[in-house]
Design a protein around this motif. Structure first.
Motif, PDB file in Angstrom:
ATOM      1  N   THR A   1      42.686  51.746  50.724  1.00 39.05           N
ATOM      2  CA  THR A   1      43.011  53.132  50.367  1.00 39.05           C
ATOM      3  C   THR A   1      44.514  53.345  50.402  1.00 39.05           C
ATOM      4  O   THR A   1      45.083  54.009  49.519  1.00 39.05           O
ATOM      5  N   TRP A   2      45.168  52.791  51.408  1.00 40.13           N
ATOM      6  CA  TRP A   2      46.624  52.938  51.548  1.00 40.13           C
ATOM      7  C   TRP A   2      47.341  52.296  50.366  1.00 40.13           C
ATOM      8  O   TRP A   2      48.349  52.815  49.890  1.00 40.13           O
ATOM      9  N   MET A   3      46.817  51.182  49.879  1.00 43.83           N
ATOM     10  CA  MET A   3      47.434  50.527  48.730  1.00 43.83           C
ATOM     11  C   MET A   3      47.419  51.429  47.495  1.00 43.83           C
ATOM     12  O   MET A   3      48.415  51.553  46.785  1.00 43.83           O
ATOM     13  N   TYR A   4      46.289  52.099  47.269  1.00 40.60           N
ATOM     14  CA  TYR A   4      46.197  52.972  46.095  1.00 40.60           C
ATOM     15  C   TYR A   4      47.127  54.170  46.192  1.00 40.60           C
ATOM     16  O   TYR A   4      47.509  54.747  45.168  1.00 40.60           O
ATOM     17  N   GLY A   5      47.502  54.542  47.403  1.00 35.19           N
ATOM     18  CA  GLY A   5      48.417  55.662  47.571  1.00 35.19           C
ATOM     19  C   GLY A   5      49.863  55.248  47.750  1.00 35.19           C
ATOM     20  O   GLY A   5      50.703  56.091  48.073  1.00 35.19           O
ATOM     21  N   SER A   6      50.163  53.958  47.542  1.00 38.21           N
ATOM     22  CA  SER A   6      51.519  53.464  47.785  1.00 38.21           C
ATOM     23  C   SER A   6      52.236  53.015  46.521  1.00 38.21           C
ATOM     24  O   SER A   6      53.278  52.363  46.601  1.00 38.21           O
ATOM     25  N   GLY A   7      51.697  53.340  45.368  1.00 38.34           N
ATOM     26  CA  GLY A   7      52.379  52.999  44.126  1.00 38.34           C
ATOM     27  C   GLY A   7      52.509  51.511  43.885  1.00 38.34           C
ATOM     28  O   GLY A   7      53.471  51.069  43.259  1.00 38.34           O
ATOM     29  N   VAL A   8      51.563  50.732  44.389  1.00 34.87           N
ATOM     30  CA  VAL A   8      51.617  49.288  44.194  1.00 34.87           C
ATOM     31  C   VAL A   8      51.270  48.923  42.760  1.00 34.87           C
ATOM     32  O   VAL A   8      51.933  48.089  42.134  1.00 34.87           O
ATOM     33  N   LEU A   9      50.246  49.556  42.216  1.00 36.09           N
ATOM     34  CA  LEU A   9      49.680  49.170  40.926  1.00 36.09           C
ATOM     35  C   LEU A   9      50.124  50.060  39.777  1.00 36.09           C
ATOM     36  O   LEU A   9      49.899  49.728  38.617  1.00 36.09           O
TER      37      LEU A   9
END
Length: 298
Positions: free
Chosen positions: A214-222
């Protein structure tokens, strides 16, 4: 000594007063914060040696060995590019999306592995903890150093990708160093905080992969988090913009990529990066220290 103790006891002194008079202390008692910092520094060679050993042993059974330190984030980046960049089309309006994506994946992977490793730093080393006396903060710090070592290999590959996609070498690249130092401090503090929580709540190890996803999706990774500003209420969009992992990823992108659109002005990102590093680094260390006498018992 025995005669002195008997005389003291006869004079009505309590056990605590007797112990203080004769230089005795409770076994396993938590040291003062200053003393604990000194202990951690004294064991710095143990920490680095242990971290290096963990890094080498992590892929000892794989045929390609430590090459997986680089191949894993590269493979993840390739899969994400296919799904998000090609199929879903998040690459639109993002200059040099390949380098943009790779920076996000490599930097986030560093944080993710430290956090997951920190969560089980105590529960996964109970035998070592019960057999040897050393400051337990050594374990989450060693986890951080292990993944920092892996990141250095990955960053060499990332530089090749950035250059291959047309980005020039500039003096701004030097800003990667302070950005990663601040992120390392943040990661270490968070690893220590989660190590204490993980020692109390054994289910944390099972929960954290979902938290990190979930944190990845909210961190502008993709993709660019500018999309959040269009689809989230203002308060939630603001929370996304102060997300520490997003901040560190943005700083590395700003250093390596010329035309990256930032979510906030660079000075504000640097200020937030310092604040997060100090708050989490110091706070996580103190929180972990307060539970020092609990680890490995029960």
């Amino acid at each position: 000594m025995a005669n002195t103790a008997v005389a003291d006891a006869d004079s009505g002194l309590t056990r605590a007063q007797l112990a203080a008079r004769h230089g005795l202390s409770v076994a396993g008692a938590r040291p003062t914060l200053a003393a604990y910092v000194k202990q951690v520094w004294f064991y710095r060679h143990f920490i680095t040696t242990y971290a290096n050993a963990k890094a080498v042993s992590a892929f000892s059974q794989a045929r390609l060995g430590q090459m997986w330190q680089v191949l894993t984030p590269l493979t993840n980046a390739a899969v994400y590019y296919l799904i998000f960049g090609v199929i879903i089309g998040t690459s639109r309006n993002v200059p040099n999306f390949i380098a943009y994506l790779c920076v996000g994946v490599f930097v986030f992977n560093f944080a993710q592995l430290v956090i997951l490793g920190g969560t089980s730093a105590i529960t996964g080393n109970l035998g070592l903890i019960r057999a040897l006396h050393f400051p337990r903060a050594s374990l989450p710090i060693a986890v951080t150093l292990t993944q920092l070592r892996n990141l250095l290999y990955a960053m060499a590959v990332l530089v090749v990708i950035v250059l291959a996609t047309g980005e020039p070498i500039t003096l701004q690249w030097l800003l990667v160093v302070p950005a990663m130092v601040l992120m390392t401090i943040f990661n270490a503090g968070l690893a220590m905080a989660l190590a204490r929580l993980g020692a109390k709540l054994t289910d944390m190890k099972q929960i954290m992969p979902f938290v990190m996803r979930t944190w990845m999706y909210g961190s502008g990774v993709l993709y660019s988090v500018k999309a959040f500003e269009q689809n989230l209420p203002a308060v939630l969009a603001h929370l996304v913009n102060v997300n520490p992992l997003l901040i560190y990823i943005e700083l590395v992108r700003h250093a390596l990529l010329e035309n990256t659109v930032l979510t906030s002005p660079a000075p504000r990102l640097w200020l937030l990066a310092v604040v997060w590093a100090v708050v989490m680094g110091v706070g996580g260390f103190i929180y972990f220290w307060r539970g020092e006498q609990e680890y490995g018992r029960g």
